[in-house]
Design an enzyme around this catalytic site. Structure first.
Site, PDB file in Angstrom:
ATOM      1  N   ARG A 113       0.870  -1.172   0.000  1.00 40.44           N
ATOM      2  CA  ARG A 113       0.000   0.000   0.000  1.00 40.44           C
ATOM      3  C   ARG A 113       0.909   1.225   0.000  1.00 40.44           C
ATOM      4  O   ARG A 113       1.593   1.504   0.986  1.00 40.44           O
ATOM      5  CB  ARG A 113      -0.920   0.020   1.226  1.00 40.44           C
ATOM      6  CG  ARG A 113      -1.845   1.246   1.289  1.00 40.44           C
ATOM      7  CD  ARG A 113      -2.662   1.213   2.569  1.00 40.44           C
ATOM      8  NE  ARG A 113      -3.456   2.411   2.756  1.00 40.44           N
ATOM      9  CZ  ARG A 113      -4.732   2.540   2.376  1.00 40.44           C
ATOM     10  NH1 ARG A 113      -5.338   1.541   1.775  1.00 40.44           N
ATOM     11  NH2 ARG A 113      -5.394   3.660   2.595  1.00 40.44           N
ATOM     12  N   HIS A 140      -7.016   0.832  -6.719  1.00 41.83           N
ATOM     13  CA  HIS A 140      -7.383   0.302  -5.403  1.00 41.83           C
ATOM     14  C   HIS A 140      -8.312  -0.908  -5.636  1.00 41.83           C
ATOM     15  O   HIS A 140      -9.502  -0.865  -5.332  1.00 41.83           O
ATOM     16  CB  HIS A 140      -8.097   1.384  -4.603  1.00 41.83           C
ATOM     17  CG  HIS A 140      -8.141   1.150  -3.129  1.00 41.83           C
ATOM     18  ND1 HIS A 140      -7.655  -0.001  -2.534  1.00 41.83           N
ATOM     19  CD2 HIS A 140      -8.624   1.920  -2.098  1.00 41.83           C
ATOM     20  CE1 HIS A 140      -7.834   0.061  -1.236  1.00 41.83           C
ATOM     21  NE2 HIS A 140      -8.412   1.217  -0.944  1.00 41.83           N
ATOM     22  N   GLN A 143     -10.620  -2.536  -2.810  1.00 41.44           N
ATOM     23  CA  GLN A 143     -11.776  -1.705  -2.477  1.00 41.44           C
ATOM     24  C   GLN A 143     -12.894  -1.916  -3.482  1.00 41.44           C
ATOM     25  O   GLN A 143     -14.063  -2.071  -3.119  1.00 41.44           O
ATOM     26  CB  GLN A 143     -11.371  -0.231  -2.459  1.00 41.44           C
ATOM     27  CG  GLN A 143     -12.524   0.728  -2.170  1.00 41.44           C
ATOM     28  CD  GLN A 143     -13.061   0.582  -0.762  1.00 41.44           C
ATOM     29  OE1 GLN A 143     -12.322   0.732   0.204  1.00 41.44           O
ATOM     30  NE2 GLN A 143     -14.341   0.295  -0.620  1.00 41.44           N
ATOM     31  N   ASP A 235     -15.896   9.924  -2.608  1.00 38.79           N
ATOM     32  CA  ASP A 235     -14.651   9.744  -1.874  1.00 38.79           C
ATOM     33  C   ASP A 235     -14.202  11.128  -1.403  1.00 38.79           C
ATOM     34  O   ASP A 235     -14.746  12.149  -1.841  1.00 38.79           O
ATOM     35  CB  ASP A 235     -13.601   9.105  -2.792  1.00 38.79           C
ATOM     36  CG  ASP A 235     -12.357   8.624  -2.050  1.00 38.79           C
ATOM     37  OD1 ASP A 235     -12.333   8.702  -0.810  1.00 38.79           O
ATOM     38  OD2 ASP A 235     -11.414   8.168  -2.725  1.00 38.79           O
ATOM     39  N   CYS A 276     -15.826   4.837   0.325  1.00 40.80           N
ATOM     40  CA  CYS A 276     -14.734   3.921   0.672  1.00 40.80           C
ATOM     41  C   CYS A 276     -14.143   4.197   2.048  1.00 40.80           C
ATOM     42  O   CYS A 276     -13.441   3.344   2.600  1.00 40.80           O
ATOM     43  CB  CYS A 276     -13.647   3.970  -0.401  1.00 40.80           C
ATOM     44  SG  CYS A 276     -13.018   5.630  -0.730  1.00 40.80           S
ATOM     45  N   ARG A 304     -14.570  -5.324   3.002  1.00 41.03           N
ATOM     46  CA  ARG A 304     -13.141  -5.257   2.676  1.00 41.03           C
ATOM     47  C   ARG A 304     -12.433  -6.507   3.197  1.00 41.03           C
ATOM     48  O   ARG A 304     -11.578  -7.084   2.509  1.00 41.03           O
ATOM     49  CB  ARG A 304     -12.502  -4.014   3.302  1.00 41.03           C
ATOM     50  CG  ARG A 304     -12.934  -2.682   2.741  1.00 41.03           C
ATOM     51  CD  ARG A 304     -12.518  -2.497   1.293  1.00 41.03           C
ATOM     52  NE  ARG A 304     -11.113  -2.790   1.047  1.00 41.03           N
ATOM     53  CZ  ARG A 304     -10.080  -2.025   1.393  1.00 41.03           C
ATOM     54  NH1 ARG A 304     -10.303  -0.872   2.026  1.00 41.03           N
ATOM     55  NH2 ARG A 304      -8.840  -2.387   1.125  1.00 41.03           N
TER      56      ARG A 304
END
Length: 316
Positions: A113, A140, A143, A235, A276, A304
């Site tokens: 990440r 991502h 996600q 987001d 998210c 997740r």
């Protein structure tokens, strides 16, 4: 036991984004995610990662991604090692390639990440073990899989749904959603200022997939195109690493705030809201919508973990 179909086609592969996975393979990940979620709800205990280890490289802070990887791997009997930039020489005194070759000889898999998609790709190329993208500036994917699982659970289907993303259309979440939707036949609309439209390269990639799946992809600054959306997604307005742009980004994106009026503008009573997380309530979304009955953000956050567990089970 894992379904037989997961034992051969996936083992040893990496997940850098969804470009190299077929729609059928993504659907298999969703099926496995549903299975491990059911197992969790039943209180079942499995040890399918016993004797395995995973390196968790985090250049960026995280709540959901870190907790999902650590708990999912640990519950299955595996051992995780968390590595921050202060812990290893990643790209500093030691090249990414050399770090990858060392970690590949010590771990069963690597999660990354961070900022650079290229660094992620180098880890996958040189480590010799599965590498999973926990987030980069470009993509991502874990996600996006959790998002689609959440929609499938709620609506009972995914193909033909209308998903509208309101906000920064260039960011990794919007790009990953566009990609997975174009693969799975989900109609995807980005509502964003022109300055923040997704780049032409990802648009071209998604266009070719959408032509095969039947998905309709639209990119517009016209917020009225939220009409008919089954799901409204947003987001944060300022992504990690862009904090200096907060004031200008806020002014630019204010018209795209998800509020009760925007939700009503879909014209559908059953429209749901996704985010998210983390959310800045009062900026990209009002507290009324975020905490309202149409918000699925907590189920989405839980998913997740289940989707990440499914990904690791398939690849390992």
């Amino acid at each position: 036991m894992l379904p037989e179909i997961f034992k051969a086609p996936f083992k040893g592969r990496s997940l850098l984004n969804w470009i190299d996975y077929t729609p059928q393979e993504i659907l298999q990940f969703l099926d496995l995610s549903a299975q491990v979620k059911t197992e969790s709800r039943r209180g079942e205990i499995h040890q399918r990662f016993r004797g395995k280890t995973i390196a968790l490289i985090f250049e960026k802070r995280s709540t959901r991604t870190r907790c999902s990887f650590e708990t999912a791997f640990g519950e299955e009997g595996g051992h995780t090692v968390f590595l921050s930039p202060q812990d290893i020489q990643l790209g500093a005194k030691e090249s990414i390639e050399d770090t990858a070759r060392v970690l590949g000889r010590m771990f069963s898999a690597i999660e990354f990440r961070g900022f650079s998609q290229k660094n992620l790709e180098l880890l996958a190329e040189y480590s010799g073990v599965p590498v999973i993208n926990g987030l980069t500036d470009d993509f991502h994917p874990t996600q996006a899989l959790a998002d689609v699982l959440t929609l499938k659970e709620h609506f009972g289907k995914i193909a033909g749904l209308n998903l509208a993303f309101c906000g920064d259309g260039r960011n990794n979440v919007a790009r990953s959603l566009m990609l997975i939707c174009s693969k799975l036949g989900i109609n995807f609309t980005v509502l964003s200022p022109e300055e923040l439209f997704p780049d032409s390269e990802i648009q071209g990639i998604c266009k070719s997939f959408a032509e095969k799946s039947g998905a309709k992809i639209a990119i517009s600054k016209d917020i009225s195109l939220v009409k008919d959306a089954d799901c409204v997604y947003t987001d944060v307005w300022t992504s990690m690493g862009e904090e200096a742009l907060k004031e200008s980004r806020t002014a630019l994106l204010r018209p795209y705030q998800v509020n009760s009026d925007l939700m009503k503008a879909t014209g559908k009573e059953g429209t749901v809201f996704l985010h998210c997380l983390p959310a800045v309530k009062g900026e990209e979304v009002t507290e009324e919508v975020f905490e309202g009955a149409k918000s699925l953000v907590w189920e989405q956050a839980e998913n997740r973990k289940h989707t990440i567990k499914a990904i690791m089970l398939a690849l390992l």
